[in-house]
Design an enzyme around this catalytic site. Structure first.
Site, mmCIF file in Angstrom:
data_model
loop_
_atom_site.group_PDB
_atom_site.id
_atom_site.type_symbol
_atom_site.label_atom_id
_atom_site.label_comp_id
_atom_site.label_asym_id
_atom_site.label_seq_id
_atom_site.Cartn_x
_atom_site.Cartn_y
_atom_site.Cartn_z
ATOM 1 N N GLU A 116 0.648 -0.889 -0.334
ATOM 2 C CA GLU A 116 -0.093 0.356 0.066
ATOM 3 C C GLU A 116 0.718 1.051 0.204
ATOM 4 O O GLU A 116 0.301 2.215 -0.043
ATOM 5 C CB GLU A 116 -0.899 -0.174 1.555
ATOM 6 C CG GLU A 116 -1.946 -1.303 0.898
ATOM 7 C CD GLU A 116 -2.435 -1.022 0.548
ATOM 8 O OE1 GLU A 116 -2.535 -2.843 -1.165
ATOM 9 O OE2 GLU A 116 -2.574 -0.687 -0.654
ATOM 10 N N ASP A 169 11.435 11.905 -32.490
ATOM 11 C CA ASP A 169 10.526 11.456 -31.097
ATOM 12 C C ASP A 169 9.256 12.451 -31.211
ATOM 13 O O ASP A 169 8.874 14.068 -31.146
ATOM 14 C CB ASP A 169 11.289 11.212 -29.931
ATOM 15 C CG ASP A 169 12.082 9.635 -30.167
ATOM 16 O OD1 ASP A 169 11.544 8.908 -31.191
ATOM 17 O OD2 ASP A 169 12.654 9.223 -29.299
#
Ligand code: ADE
Length: 234
Positions: A116, A169
């Site tokens: 968690e 890119d």
């Protein structure tokens, strides 16, 4: 560039690190990557690395001692200590600009969270750069660490071979734009032809067509990238 990965699941990495581009970069000595098992820094007979959250609630939280001590040891083992990153959904969101900034460091130390979360004292003691790869929750930081490594390593000079290819890119310019459409052989497939301009050999014309494509695609798919940007209006 040197990258250290701190994880409870080191076995997730060899497959990824053994693939072509990364393997070549490692073999060529352009990057070195070391994976460390946080459990090796756990104390006690059971080497427990996690525990129930104080205050109650579901799941388990990573205890502070193994994480802090693993980071401190690994950072001391090399020079420079490196830029410390904690992969976490609470972090700043990764984008190409953040990747470029991370690629400027000589050494990155990536800590993969699990369960968690990690005990808050880890963050207060180590003050890591918390990085999220998107607004969704993964089972742990390992896949996120691979995303960071993948995006950063291709910016290390020499890794791509063709130095031009990462400049073209998506997201790499200012403003960040999506990439133009690419075509290869055959010239015609199922009745669909490659745009004529790409077959002309007229490179200024091709560059113009590609620039238009980039803007048009970005406008229709990702207008958020163009917000507040005057260059795109020209
Ligand atoms: N760990 C869990 N979810 C994550 C995310 N979205 N980014 C980085 N690390 C994570």
């Amino acid at each position: 560039m040197r990258i250290d990965v701190l994880t409870l699941f080191p076995e997730m990495f060899p497959g990824y690190l053994g693939q072509s581009l990364l393997k070549r970069a490692i073999d060529a000595g352009l990057v070195s990557i070391e994976v460390h098992n946080i459990r090796d820094w756990a104390r006690g007979k059971h080497q427990q690395v996690d525990d129930r959250p104080f205050g109650g609630g579901p799941g388990m939280v990573l205890r502070p001692e193994p994480v802090v001590e693993c980071v401190e040891d690994v950072q001391q083992r090399g020079e420079p200590a490196g830029h410390l990153i904690l992969l976490s959904p609470q972090g700043r969101r990764l984008d190409q600009r953040a990747v470029e900034q991370l690629a400027g460091h000589e050494r990155l130390v990536l800590v993969c969270g699990r369960y968690e979360g990690v005990d808050q004292r880890v963050i207060e003691i180590l003050r890591p750069d918390e990085v999220s790869i998107g607004d969704f929750v993964l089972n742990g930081g390992e896949v996120a660490a691979m995303v960071v490594i993948d995006a950063v390593v291709r910016l290390v000079p020499g890794v791509l071979g063709d130095e031009q290819s990462n400049k073209e890119d998506s997201f790499s310019g200012e403003p960040p734009l999506l990439e133009f459409a690419q075509y290869t052989r055959p010239r015609e497939y199922r009745g669909m032809k490659v745009p004529d301009v790409l077959l002309t050999g007229n490179h200024p014309e091709i560059a113009r067509w590609r620039d238009e494509q980039k803007l048009e695609r970005t406008r229709s798919r990702r207008a958020d990238l163009l917000q507040d940007d005057d260059a795109s209006k020209d």
